[in-house]
Design an enzyme around this catalytic site. Sequence first.
Site, short mmCIF file in Angstrom:
data_model
loop_
_atom_site.label_atom_id
_atom_site.label_comp_id
_atom_site.label_asym_id
_atom_site.label_seq_id
_atom_site.Cartn_x
_atom_site.Cartn_y
_atom_site.Cartn_z
CB CYS A 18 3.66 1.25 -0.04
SG CYS A 18 3.65 0.72 -1.60
CG ASP A 70 7.53 6.75 -8.40
OD1 ASP A 70 8.48 7.78 -8.40
OD2 ASP A 70 8.42 6.11 -8.40
CG HIS A 111 25.13 13.20 2.53
ND1 HIS A 111 26.33 12.16 2.08
CD2 HIS A 111 24.03 12.39 3.11
CE1 HIS A 111 26.09 11.67 1.56
NE2 HIS A 111 24.96 10.93 2.54
CD GLU A 122 5.75 2.83 -8.44
OE1 GLU A 122 5.89 3.74 -7.01
OE2 GLU A 122 6.07 1.43 -9.04
C1 PEP Z 1 6.53 5.43 -4.13
O1 PEP Z 1 6.70 5.59 -5.42
O2 PEP Z 1 5.20 5.86 -3.16
C2 PEP Z 1 6.74 4.30 -3.74
C3 PEP Z 1 6.37 3.33 -2.56
O3 PEP Z 1 8.18 3.79 -4.16
P1 PEP Z 1 9.36 4.50 -4.14
O4 PEP Z 1 9.62 5.96 -3.14
O5 PEP Z 1 10.21 3.56 -3.55
O6 PEP Z 1 9.33 4.60 -5.89
MG MG Z 2 7.77 4.66 -6.75
#
Ligand code: PEP
Ligand code: MG
Length: 961
Positions: free
Chosen positions: A890, A843, A582, A819
Site C-alpha cells: 500500500c 516507511d 504545498h 513498514e
Molecule cells: C507506508 O509507509 O508505505 C504507508 C502506506 O503508510 P504512510 O505513508 O501513511 O506512513
Molecule cells: Mg507508513
Amino acid sequence: MLELNAQLVHMGQRAADKQAALAMLGAVLEGDGLVAAGYLAGLQAREAQGSTYLGQGIAIPHGTPDTRHLVRHTGVRLMHFPEGVAWGDGQVVYLAIAIAAKSDEHLRLLQLLTRALGDGDMADALRRADSPDAVLRLLGGAPQALLLDAQLVGLDVAAEDFDELTLLAARRLKKAGCVVPGFAAALHDGEALPLGEGLWWLHSDECVVRPGLAFVTPQRELSHAGQPVRGLFCLARQGDAHDAMLARLGDLLVDGRAAELVRATSCRSVLEALGGELPVDWPSLRVPLANPHGLHARPAQVLMLLARDFSGEIRVRIADEGGAPVSIRSLSKLLSLGARRGQVLEFFAEPEIAEDALAAVRRAVEDGLGEAVEPLPEHPEPIAAEAEQGEPAAPRAPEAGSRLQAVAASPGIASGPAYLQVVRRFEFAERGESPEVESQRLDDARQAISAEIDVLVERTRVTAIRDIFVTHQALLEDPELADEVQALLIEGASAEAAWSQVIERAASQQEALRDALLAERAADLRDIGRRVLAYLCGDLGAVVPERPYILVMDEVGPSDVARLDRERVAGILTARGGATSHSAIIARALGIPALVGAGEAVLALAPDTILLLDGDRGELMIAPSAESLAEAERQRARRRRRAEQAEARRHEAALTRDGHAVEVCANLGDTAGTSAALELGAEGVGLLRTEFVFMDNPQAPDQATQESEYRSVIDALGGRPLVVRTLDVGGDKPLPYWPVPEEENPFLGVRGIRLTLQRPQILRTQLRALLVAAAGRPLRIMFPMVGQVDEWRQARDLTLELCAELGGAHEVQLGIMVEVPSAALLAPVLAREVDFFSIGTNDLTQYALAIDRGHPTLSAQADGLHPAVLQLIDMTVRAAHANGKWVGVCGELAADAQAVPLLVGLGVDELSVSARSIPLVKARVREIDLPLARELASAALALGSASEVRESVARALPEVN
Ligand code: PEP
Ligand code: MG
C-alpha cells in the site's frame, strides 16, 4: 535535548552515605547502558574535586573529563532518597540526578532545572514526594519569581492613547520573555482598574510564560474612561508570584506616595519603590567564555568559590541577552544562565571590591575556570544566517546534455527554456516617518494583497488551491501579528521593517515546533510576508516571458505557483523542497509537471537553457538534443493515449496476460473519497488512513463520531473489501490534544502502534467503533509500525477481547503493516499468527535505506526498487504464502509502473494505490506475463542498485503505447 520522564526516576531509595549513593547511581547508569564500567570512579573523582550539591536538596553527580570516553549515550537518571543522604558541608540530598554526558547536551536540562528550583523551599517537598510524577512536577513546576526589572519599566513613553500605552507595556513583557503573542489582545479584553492619582492597573493570565510586571508612564497625560492616565501597571499574572509586590504597592498607595511613581524620572526609583530588581551600575567587565562545554557545574563551582575571597557582591549575566545579573555565589543561578562557549559574560562588582574582584574574575575565566580550554578563534565563523547573506561560492551549472535526478513532484513531461526567478531582496529604511503614516501604508498594502487574493480565490476552481489562499487571507488578518506589528510601529519602525520582522519571527517559531504541517504554515507566512513587502517596496515583480517556459526557482511559494499562467508555464523545477510541500500539491492540482529538490546547481543555469523534465520519473535533462526532445514529445503523446485507454477499462479486473488476478484497491485519506475511488475502478479499499478522524477534531473523537465515519465507508463499499489501519500518529505527526515529548528522532520514536499501545483507551475506542460500524460485515483491521511480535500480539488480544465483549458474530481479519525492517525479517514468525500483511513501502524504504522519506535532497534516492527493499518484500511474501496468508502493498511503490511487474512477480496479491492511479495500475498488470515477471523479480533481487533494477524492467517490459 535531554528530557526528564517518569521512567528515569527511582523512588524510595536508601543509602548509608554519599559513597553508597554514588555507587548506586553508577550502577544504574551502567545497568541502563549509558556508561561503561569505570564511570563510578569518575563520579567519585568529581565529588572529590568539589561537591555537586546544587541546592534545595538536589545534587547532580557526574563524571570528570577523563571518564567522558566511558559515556555511551548521554542521559540522566534520578534517585529519590526520602531519608536524605549527607552530601558534605552539612548538606542533605533528597534527589540525586546522575548525569552521563558526552558533551554539553545536558547543559540545557540543567539550565531548566535550576531555573525551576526558584527561591522557595523545595527540599522538604522533594523529600515528601511520593511518586516519579510528583518529583517531576516539583522540578518542572516550581513557582517562578515575579520579574520586575529595568527592562520592564518605561518612563515618558510616546503614546497617543490608553490603548497604545497598554500595547507598549505588553511589548516590554514580551521582550522580557514573560508573555507570548496574544497577551496584548487578552489585556485589551480586560477592564482597567483605576488606582488613583492617575495610576491604572491591568492584568491577564492568558499567554503568560512567567510572571512579570511592567510599568509605563506616558510622555503627556492621557485620559481613559473620563479619568487621567499618568501611569499604567500591566501584570502578566501566574499563580501568586505577584503577592508581595502587590502588598508593597498597596502600602505605597495608602501612604499617599503614588506621586513618586507618577513623577519618577528614573527606573531605579520605581524599582526601589516596588522592590524590583535594581539595575547594577557597578564597575563591570566583559570576558568571553572559552570552556568547551560552557559554564557547566565544575567551572561554575570555581567561580562560586572565587566569590568567597571577597566580602562584597559579584554578579554576572550573558552580555548579549541583557536581563538581570545573577550572583556568582549561587551555583544554581550560575547554571541557570546556560552560558555556552563563545558567549561573552558580563561581570559586575560592588565598587569597594571591584578592582581586585574583576581582575580575579578575568584571570579565572581566561584560565578556564579549572578546565583546559582552547582559545576562541579571533574571527568566529559566521553564524548560518550571516553566511547565507554572504556570497557563497556559486555552484556550477550542470553541463549541456547532462541528466539530473530530482524528486518527482507532479507527473508529466515538459520542455522549454529555463526562466529563472530568484528570491528578491528588498531594500528599505528601518525607521518610519511616523506610526500613523506607516500604519496607513501597511493597511494599504494589506488591502491591496487581500484584493489580489480574492481575485485568485475567485479564479481558481481547484479546492486545494483555494484552501491555501483562504489560509493566506487569515494570516493577513491575524490580530496577533497585527498587534506585534503595531507595537513596532509605535516604537518608530518603518512599515517594511516592522512587517518583515514580525513575519520572520512568527515563521521561525512555527518551524521550531518541528511539525511538518506547521512548517508548511511557516512557508505560507513567508510567502504572504514577501508579497506585502514587495508591495510596500513598490516592486511589481519581473516580467514573465510570453512563450511556454520551465520556471526555475530556489523554492516556490504556494502563491507563486497558483498565480502562474497555466498556458505559459510548461513545467516547474526547484532547487530545494520535498514532494509533500504545498507547492508540489498545487502543481499536481494544476497539472503542471514538476521536479523539486534538484540541487542548487540548477539556479546557476543560463537563462533560456532548454530543459526537459519528466515529472513521473524525476529526471531532468539539460539542453537535450533535438532527438531527445522529439522522443519526449512522442512519449508525451503515448502517455496521453495510454491514460485514455486505461480509463476506458478501469472497471475491468486486473488480470495478467496469462490470467493471474491481482486485486487493485484504493488508499483513502478520508471517508468522503470512497465513491470517487469506486468510480475510478477500485475493487475495494486497501488502506484507510484513519488519522483524518483524529486530526479533524479538537479532541480525541468519541466512539459515536468514529462509528459514523467508518460506517459511511463500509456502506459505500457495498461488500467490497475494506482494510482499516488503526491510528498512526506520533513522532513527526503529533495530535494537538495528545502531547508527546519532543524527540530527537521522531521517525525512530513513539509512533504508530507503539503510541497507541501506550494509550490503550484510544485504541480500544477506535476498535470498538470499527467493530460496531461493521455490524458483522467483513472487515480487515491492521496495525501500523509493528516492529516486535509482542506489539502485534498485544494489539490482536485487545481486539479479540473487544469482539468477545461486544458479543455477536464478527467477520474480522487482523493483520499488520510491514513498514519496519524487523517485521519483514520476522515475517516467518508473524505469518503464523496474522491473517494478512500489507507492506508500507514508504516507511519500509526509509527505514531500510536510512533516508528520511521527506528529505529535500536525499529523498530521490529513497527508491523502493532498491534490491534491499525488494529482499524484504520477498521475505514477507514467501512467509505469508507458506502459511496461506495474503499480502498487499500500500505504499507509493504500488503505483509505480516499473515496480508493478516486480511486485506481481514477487507474488504480491493486492496493490493499493491512490484512487487516480487505479486505471493505469490495472493497465500495467494487463501487460504482464507472470512467468516473465517472476524471472525479472528474482533477477532484481541479485542486482546492486535501484537504477539497475529500473533499467532491467525498462528493457524487459517497456510500457506499451
Ligand atoms: C507506508 O509507509 O508505505 C504507508 C502506506 O503508510 P504512510 O505513508 O501513511 O506512513
Ligand atoms: Mg507508513
